[in-house]
Design an enzyme around this catalytic site. Structure first.
Site, PDB file in Angstrom:
ATOM      1  N   LYS A  28     -24.593  26.656  11.588  1.00 51.69           N
ATOM      2  CA  LYS A  28     -24.343  27.187  10.402  1.00 51.69           C
ATOM      3  C   LYS A  28     -24.610  26.360   9.224  1.00 51.69           C
ATOM      4  O   LYS A  28     -23.764  25.350   8.897  1.00 51.69           O
ATOM      5  CB  LYS A  28     -22.875  27.703  10.210  1.00 51.69           C
ATOM      6  CG  LYS A  28     -22.702  28.434   9.054  1.00 51.69           C
ATOM      7  CD  LYS A  28     -20.873  28.727   8.913  1.00 51.69           C
ATOM      8  CE  LYS A  28     -20.649  28.839   7.361  1.00 51.69           C
ATOM      9  NZ  LYS A  28     -19.459  28.863   6.868  1.00 51.69           N
TER      10      LYS A  28
ATOM     11  N   GLY B 279     -12.711  30.089   0.482  1.00 57.42           N
ATOM     12  CA  GLY B 279     -11.370  30.123   0.214  1.00 57.42           C
ATOM     13  C   GLY B 279     -10.879  30.695  -1.048  1.00 57.42           C
ATOM     14  O   GLY B 279      -9.461  30.522  -1.171  1.00 57.42           O
TER      15      GLY B 279
ATOM     16  N   GLY C 288     -14.655  33.948   1.376  1.00 57.78           N
ATOM     17  CA  GLY C 288     -14.211  35.002   0.268  1.00 57.78           C
ATOM     18  C   GLY C 288     -13.129  36.060   0.852  1.00 57.78           C
ATOM     19  O   GLY C 288     -12.770  36.738  -0.320  1.00 57.78           O
TER      20      GLY C 288
END
Lengths: 257, 79
Positions: A100, A161, A188
């Site tokens: 990722k 976050g 988010g």
């Protein structure tokens, strides 16, 4: 839902909820939350081992790599060079070519540096990595990432976050319409309805960490997120009714006195 | 001789290889990545690679993480 699998670069995933492994109280809570969430993809970071305290435990003692797809990230990398270096280290530490990819552009927002992201992705794809890029909610960048060979894109819902939910649903919808690879909404999400909404829009999966780990009751929130993602997916497949300004009766007029 | 391991100076015996260092540190070979002087090693080369005076060795592993930054939870130091 069991036959509704997500396929990325030839890999099949059972769950459409992907979870991070950071910010939990301890490894026992990490394991329990992840088990409860039903996720089969878990993200991890790559860091120096603690060579002074040999009694500290390893995350992978709690999350069996045979049971979960371990998806290393390049969190904390602010340059192309660092992101590429950490990706290579992740591959050396692990068992797969999955990464990722994050190239962070700014400390306060943790928004991706999308120019750096594309550059790093190009290098890594050439080296045989399966690059899942953490990107902004920008349809043009998403398409560029697909064009250079990313088998999925991971646009943010809101800053990492932040718990703000989907801040730009229309851009997200454009990405979902325009790219022909799986879209994983990443970062988010604040609560279950945010995850459900992402799935209702047609996202292929949702990735979250803080929304679960930071909840007052992480295990309960992990369960809520599991249902939210499943419900959102089902609703998407079922097809919502159109929005209309005025009422439409749902009881017949016939037979009234 | 002395080498740098994760930023700290460490005394190791002459002719020690990477596998030996990992064993001394009680680390699971299957769970770490090793970089020496900015060059990442394949796991298959741990036996063949002998350490030299002044080598800068980084040993990394997976820790809990979602995305973005680095956060300061005590337990999040990798093992």
């Amino acid at each position: 839902m069991s036959d509704d699998r997500l396929t990325i670069a030839g890999r099949e995933f059972r769950s459409r909820l992907w979870v991070g492994t950071g910010k939990y109280k301890d490894f026992v809570e990490t394991k329990k939350a992840i088990e409860t969430s039903g996720a089969d993809v878990v993200t991890v970071a790559v860091r120096r081992v603690n060579i002074t305290d040999r009694n500290s435990e390893n995350l992978l003692d709690y999350l069996d790599p045979k049971q979960y797809t371990i998806l290393p990230n390049t969190a904390g990398c602010y340059t192309v060079e660092d992101a590429v270096r950490y990706s290579r280290l992740a591959r050396a530490a692990g068992v797969s070519d999955l990464v990722k990819l994050e190239v962070i552009g700014d400390e306060r927002t943790l928004f991706p540096d999308t120019a750096g992201l594309i550059e790093a992705a190009k290098i890594l794809i050439k080296e045989g990595f399966v690059v899942l890029p953490y990107t902004n909610d920008d349809p043009i960048v998403a398409q560029k990432l697909v064009d250079i060979g990313c088998p999925a894109v991971m646009p943010l819902a809101a800053p990492i976050g932040s718990g703000l939910g989907i801040r730009n649903p229309y851009n997200l919808k454009i990405i979902l319409e325009t790219v022909n690879v799986p879209v994983i909404v990443d970062a988010g999400v604040g609560t279950a309805s945010d995850a459900a909404l992402a799935m209702e829009y047609g996202a292929d999966a949702v990735l979250m960490n803080t929304a679960i780990a930071g909840a007052r009751e992480p295990i309960a929130m992990a369960e809520a997120m599991k249902y939210a993602v499943e419900a959102g997916r089902l609703a998407y497949k079922a097809g919502r009714i159109p929005r209309k300004l005025y009422a439409t009766a749902s009881s017949p007029i016939e037979g009234m006195l | 001789m002395h080498v740098q391991v994760n930023g700290e100076s460490r005394h190791v015996r002459e002719e020690i290889n990477v596998t030996g260092l990992l064993r001394d540190l009680q680390l699971n070979v299957e769970r770490v990545a090793v970089e020496i002087n900015l060059e990442i090693l394949d796991r298959g080369d741990f036996d063949a690679r002998t350490l030299h005076e002044g080598d800068r060795i980084e040993i990394l592993s997976f820790i809990g993480g979602g995305g973005g930054g680095i956060f300061d939870c005590g337990f999040l130091i990798a093992d």
